[in-house]
Design an enzyme around this catalytic site. Structure first.
Site, short mmCIF file in Angstrom:
data_model
loop_
_atom_site.label_atom_id
_atom_site.label_comp_id
_atom_site.label_asym_id
_atom_site.label_seq_id
_atom_site.Cartn_x
_atom_site.Cartn_y
_atom_site.Cartn_z
N ASP A 235 0.81 -1.22 0.00
CA ASP A 235 0.00 0.00 0.00
C ASP A 235 0.84 1.27 0.00
OD1 ASP A 235 -2.60 -0.82 -0.25
OD2 ASP A 235 -3.01 -0.90 1.90
N LYS A 238 -0.31 4.78 -1.16
CA LYS A 238 -1.24 5.65 -0.43
C LYS A 238 -0.56 6.91 0.09
CE LYS A 238 -4.74 2.24 0.81
NZ LYS A 238 -5.44 1.50 1.88
N HIS A 263 -3.67 4.45 -5.94
CA HIS A 263 -2.55 4.12 -5.06
C HIS A 263 -1.76 2.93 -5.59
CE1 HIS A 263 -5.16 0.92 -3.37
NE2 HIS A 263 -4.04 0.37 -2.92
N ASP A 319 -5.01 -9.09 2.02
CA ASP A 319 -5.46 -7.70 2.13
C ASP A 319 -6.97 -7.62 2.28
OD1 ASP A 319 -5.16 -4.81 1.91
OD2 ASP A 319 -5.96 -5.01 -0.12
#
Length: 381
Positions: A235, A238, A263, A319
């Protein structure tokens, strides 16, 4: 011995050293290097048993990190205080030592034999020193043919010890760099998660779940470690998303959701610029594709089936499970049982069946309490 016989013997010695050197430098992982150093030395010299002693960080003890031969299990992890025994004498003096009868040697420590039940008659001990760093000592016990160790054995052992010390030094440097890299990655993931209080610890949990899934699926240790690192960074994109979107208490509009989806592309771009680039290939692919789905309904490229990288397929399940079971301002989150049921419902359609099956197996083993799950290896720092 004739000149031809001496030449043939010398060639055999050099060939043995060449083969041993190639084998020693074929690994960087510390545990493998320890065993290979000792096994190669025992093979070349022809010893009945052997122990590799490595100095601890404080330089106050030598610890037996590898042992082969009768009663080897009793010797592993034994610590020798500084100044005691032949292994310390050899390391501190920098001089190898050949002992024909240990019972007549003033520095012989019988404690190890008493503990292990092994009977040592003769031994050969060489220091492992490189660039003035005292790494440890390697000790061979009892020649296989029943005779004592020879001057030729001592010469061979000293030559191989130099190669062994270099291999060990390189491995220790690799281990330190790897631990530093892992620590930096974890710190980066922690800072990223801290931007949104509702997803605190998300990257770490996803990395753990991904690692456990990979182990269940039979991926190699090196693949598992690579996956763990990639999952921690999945991630990272982000960072490029505004705080007000990441922390929005209500549901996102379609436009806001489209912005959030970026992202994946942002993360891949960030990681693609890190050096060395070949080392980040899996992390780049995972960051970009962990929201892809088997049926093509995912993003950013709508990939299908095996066109989605394996790491991304694994991280996608981990996730999703963590996202479903996390409490949000607009959702109390699923229970682990409900999250598992949702994965099963989407098995084979959105998520790869083998990956889902591995995750369900993990949940069942720990009775749906992942905080109690025990695994064969962890990369926690």
């Amino acid at each position: 011995m004739s000149d031809i016989e001496q030449l043939e013997q010398r060639i055999q010695e050099l060939m043995a050293l060449w083969d041993a050197a190639k084998e020693l430098n074929s690994h960087l992982e510390l545990d493998k290097v320890f065993d290979h150093i000792l096994q190669q030395m025992m093979h070349v010299i022809g010893a009945e048993a052997g122990t590799l002693w490595i100095a601890d960080a404080g330089g106050q003890h030598l610890q037996a990190v590898s042992a082969f031969g009768p009663a080897a299990s009793e010797i592993l992890d034994v610590k020798m205080p500084k100044g005691q025994g032949i292994v310390w004498k050899v390391l501190e003096s920098g001089q190898a030592e050949r002992v024909g009868d240990v019972s007549m040697h003033a520095d012989w420590n019988e404690r190890i034999d008493r503990k292990s039940g092994f009977s040592t008659s003769s031994l050969l001990t060489v220091p492992l020193i490189v660039k003035n760093n005292q790494l440890g000592s390697l000790q061979l016990l009892n020649k296989r043919d029943g005779e004592g160790f020879t001057e030729q054995d001592l010469r061979l052992a000293e030559a191989l010890a130099h190669q062994s010390a270099l291999a060990l030094h390189n491995s220790q440097m690799y281990d330190e760099l790897n631990r530093m890299l892992m620590s930096m990655i974890r710190t980066l993931a922690t800072v990223l998660d801290a931007r949104d209080p509702y997803t605190s610890g998300h990257s770490g949990r996803v990395a753990n779940y991904s690692l456990w899934i990979a182990q269940k699926m039979g991926l190699s240790p090196s693949e598992c470690e690579e996956l763990y690192k990639a999952a921690l960074l999945h991630d990272i994109g982000k960072i490029g998303i505004r705080d007000d979107l990441l922390q929005k208490p209500g549901r996102l509009t379609q436009e806001e959701y489209s912005t959030i989806q970026q992202h994946t592309v942002i993360g891949a771009g960030i990681l693609a610029n890190m050096e060395p680039r070949h080392a980040m290939e899996q992390a780049v692919a995972t960051a970009k594709s962990h929201h892809e789905r088997l049926d093509g309904s995912g993003y950013p490229e709508g990939l299908t089936g095996e066109a989605i990288p394996l790491f991304a397929r694994i991280v996608g399940v981990a996730d999703t499970f963590d996202a479903m079971t996390t409490v949000r301002p607009y959702s109390k989150g699923f229970t682990p049982q409900q999250g598992a049921a949702e994965l099963v419902r989407c098995r084979g359609e959105l998520f790869e069946a083998e990956v889902v099956d591995a995750m369900i197996s993990i949940l069942e083993e720990c009775d749906y309490d992942l905080s109690t799950y025990k695994t064969e290896r962890s990369y926690q720092i």
